[in-house]
Design a protein around this motif. Sequence first.
Motif, PDB file in Angstrom:
ATOM      1  N   ASP A  99      -1.094  -4.212  -5.727  1.00 48.35           N
ATOM      2  CA  ASP A  99      -2.044  -5.273  -5.390  1.00 48.35           C
ATOM      3  C   ASP A  99      -2.245  -5.390  -3.880  1.00 48.35           C
ATOM      4  O   ASP A  99      -3.293  -5.880  -3.437  1.00 48.35           O
ATOM      5  CB  ASP A  99      -1.560  -6.614  -5.946  1.00 48.35           C
ATOM      6  CG  ASP A  99      -1.704  -6.708  -7.456  1.00 48.35           C
ATOM      7  OD1 ASP A  99      -2.480  -5.914  -8.018  1.00 48.35           O
ATOM      8  OD2 ASP A  99      -1.031  -7.558  -8.063  1.00 48.35           O
ATOM      9  N   ALA A 103      -7.865  -1.147   0.596  1.00 45.26           N
ATOM     10  CA  ALA A 103      -9.008  -0.271   0.309  1.00 45.26           C
ATOM     11  C   ALA A 103      -9.379   0.507   1.564  1.00 45.26           C
ATOM     12  O   ALA A 103      -9.266  -0.003   2.684  1.00 45.26           O
ATOM     13  CB  ALA A 103     -10.188  -1.103  -0.170  1.00 45.26           C
ATOM     14  N   ASP A 105     -11.363   1.933   4.548  1.00 47.93           N
ATOM     15  CA  ASP A 105     -12.491   1.522   5.384  1.00 47.93           C
ATOM     16  C   ASP A 105     -12.636   2.570   6.479  1.00 47.93           C
ATOM     17  O   ASP A 105     -11.743   2.723   7.316  1.00 47.93           O
ATOM     18  CB  ASP A 105     -12.229   0.145   5.999  1.00 47.93           C
ATOM     19  CG  ASP A 105     -13.415  -0.382   6.791  1.00 47.93           C
ATOM     20  OD1 ASP A 105     -14.017   0.395   7.554  1.00 47.93           O
ATOM     21  OD2 ASP A 105     -13.731  -1.579   6.671  1.00 47.93           O
ATOM     22  N   ARG A 206     -13.612   0.327  -1.525  1.00 45.96           N
ATOM     23  CA  ARG A 206     -14.380  -0.914  -1.571  1.00 45.96           C
ATOM     24  C   ARG A 206     -15.800  -0.592  -2.002  1.00 45.96           C
ATOM     25  O   ARG A 206     -16.458   0.256  -1.400  1.00 45.96           O
ATOM     26  CB  ARG A 206     -14.359  -1.606  -0.214  1.00 45.96           C
ATOM     27  CG  ARG A 206     -14.779  -3.067  -0.271  1.00 45.96           C
ATOM     28  CD  ARG A 206     -14.445  -3.771   1.031  1.00 45.96           C
ATOM     29  NE  ARG A 206     -13.012  -3.849   1.263  1.00 45.96           N
ATOM     30  CZ  ARG A 206     -12.196  -4.726   0.693  1.00 45.96           C
ATOM     31  NH1 ARG A 206     -12.691  -5.635  -0.145  1.00 45.96           N
ATOM     32  NH2 ARG A 206     -10.912  -4.731   0.954  1.00 45.96           N
ATOM     33  N   GLY A 208     -19.406  -2.495  -2.871  1.00 43.81           N
ATOM     34  CA  GLY A 208     -20.129  -3.763  -2.831  1.00 43.81           C
ATOM     35  C   GLY A 208     -19.289  -4.905  -2.308  1.00 43.81           C
ATOM     36  O   GLY A 208     -19.435  -6.042  -2.756  1.00 43.81           O
ATOM     37  N   GLY A 209     -18.371  -4.575  -1.399  1.00 39.70           N
ATOM     38  CA  GLY A 209     -17.512  -5.605  -0.825  1.00 39.70           C
ATOM     39  C   GLY A 209     -16.293  -5.933  -1.648  1.00 39.70           C
ATOM     40  O   GLY A 209     -15.453  -6.739  -1.231  1.00 39.70           O
ATOM     41  N   ARG A 210     -16.157  -5.300  -2.807  1.00 40.36           N
ATOM     42  CA  ARG A 210     -15.027  -5.594  -3.689  1.00 40.36           C
ATOM     43  C   ARG A 210     -14.034  -4.438  -3.700  1.00 40.36           C
ATOM     44  O   ARG A 210     -14.407  -3.268  -3.753  1.00 40.36           O
ATOM     45  CB  ARG A 210     -15.514  -5.860  -5.117  1.00 40.36           C
ATOM     46  CG  ARG A 210     -16.420  -7.073  -5.253  1.00 40.36           C
ATOM     47  CD  ARG A 210     -16.821  -7.288  -6.696  1.00 40.36           C
ATOM     48  NE  ARG A 210     -15.658  -7.486  -7.558  1.00 40.36           N
ATOM     49  CZ  ARG A 210     -15.725  -7.630  -8.875  1.00 40.36           C
ATOM     50  NH1 ARG A 210     -16.906  -7.551  -9.486  1.00 40.36           N
ATOM     51  NH2 ARG A 210     -14.632  -7.817  -9.584  1.00 40.36           N
ATOM     52  N   ARG A 211     -12.753  -4.772  -3.671  1.00 36.59           N
ATOM     53  CA  ARG A 211     -11.682  -3.791  -3.738  1.00 36.59           C
ATOM     54  C   ARG A 211     -11.571  -3.289  -5.167  1.00 36.59           C
ATOM     55  O   ARG A 211     -11.498  -4.073  -6.110  1.00 36.59           O
ATOM     56  CB  ARG A 211     -10.374  -4.441  -3.294  1.00 36.59           C
ATOM     57  CG  ARG A 211      -9.130  -3.568  -3.363  1.00 36.59           C
ATOM     58  CD  ARG A 211      -7.920  -4.392  -2.947  1.00 36.59           C
ATOM     59  NE  ARG A 211      -6.693  -3.626  -3.055  1.00 36.59           N
ATOM     60  CZ  ARG A 211      -6.001  -3.460  -4.180  1.00 36.59           C
ATOM     61  NH1 ARG A 211      -6.450  -4.023  -5.304  1.00 36.59           N
ATOM     62  NH2 ARG A 211      -4.889  -2.750  -4.194  1.00 36.59           N
ATOM     63  N   THR A 212     -11.551  -1.942  -5.339  1.00 35.49           N
ATOM     64  CA  THR A 212     -11.483  -1.383  -6.687  1.00 35.49           C
ATOM     65  C   THR A 212     -10.743  -0.047  -6.669  1.00 35.49           C
ATOM     66  O   THR A 212     -10.731   0.664  -5.662  1.00 35.49           O
ATOM     67  CB  THR A 212     -12.901  -1.186  -7.271  1.00 35.49           C
ATOM     68  OG1 THR A 212     -12.800  -0.748  -8.626  1.00 35.49           O
ATOM     69  CG2 THR A 212     -13.680  -0.152  -6.468  1.00 35.49           C
TER      70      THR A 212
END
Length: 275
Positions: A99, A103, A105, A206, A208-212
């Motif tokens: 967790d 991500a 960058d 990342r 769309g701005g979301r961590r995945t």
Amino acid sequence: MRKLDSPPYRPAVDEATLTEEFRALGVGPGGVVITHASLRSLGPVRGDSRTVVRALRAALGPEGTLVVPTFTPENSDTSPVYRRRVRGLTPEQVAELRDRMPAFDRRRTPALSTGRLAEEVRTHPEALRSDHPQTSFAAVGPLARKIVSGHSPRCHLGEHSPLARLYDEGARVLLLGVGFASCTAFHLAEYRVPEQPTQEYHCVIRVGGRRTWWSYTDVALDDGDFTELGMSFERSGASVRTGPAGRTTARVFGIREAVDHAVTWLPSRRPGRGT
């Protein structure tokens, strides 16, 4: 008086000295060089990693391009770094670690595993970095954009990576205080040997701005025999220039020669692969 068992005093190496040593190794004006380095092995350097980058760029001149790997295995659960981190942890501790894994960058994620020189280049104001979330490269110089652009997120180190662009440009490899085990260029040969095994990789990105978490399949990279491969390369009569750099020894050679040799060497040394 100096004690008999004390090592002799050696002053810290400066930019001018390093520049001349790099030039003597064949790092010349207008060239393209990919560098793998252990700055610790250089000994004391006035100005530390910034001085080493300045010396390399001075040797290359304004028309030269400096490239470094800026790999990020810390955001993957299929990397040796991850396997070492979770060894001995409970399932709850593993879940907590996952967790917290950051991500990727391209602008901010540090290259913790590839050393201080790579970080110095990555954070240079003029540096450009490729987009791969695991095996990115950073470059400074006129050919930087050409080399790092188009790095497919599904291709670590193959034809759609900066390594292939470096091959096209006839770049030189500088191993600065490290051995052939660190020669990333050999991985390009793994993609050029037919029928190589593949594996699934996972990493945190990342979207769309979301961590995945993201999964993809690529060649199963293996550097376990690169030291032996490098020794074979040197014995082949290839043009490998060796010389001093600070307190260590460096090697410089052409990436095309190295990759081409590896393409012929790998199939006979890895049973069942490339046949």
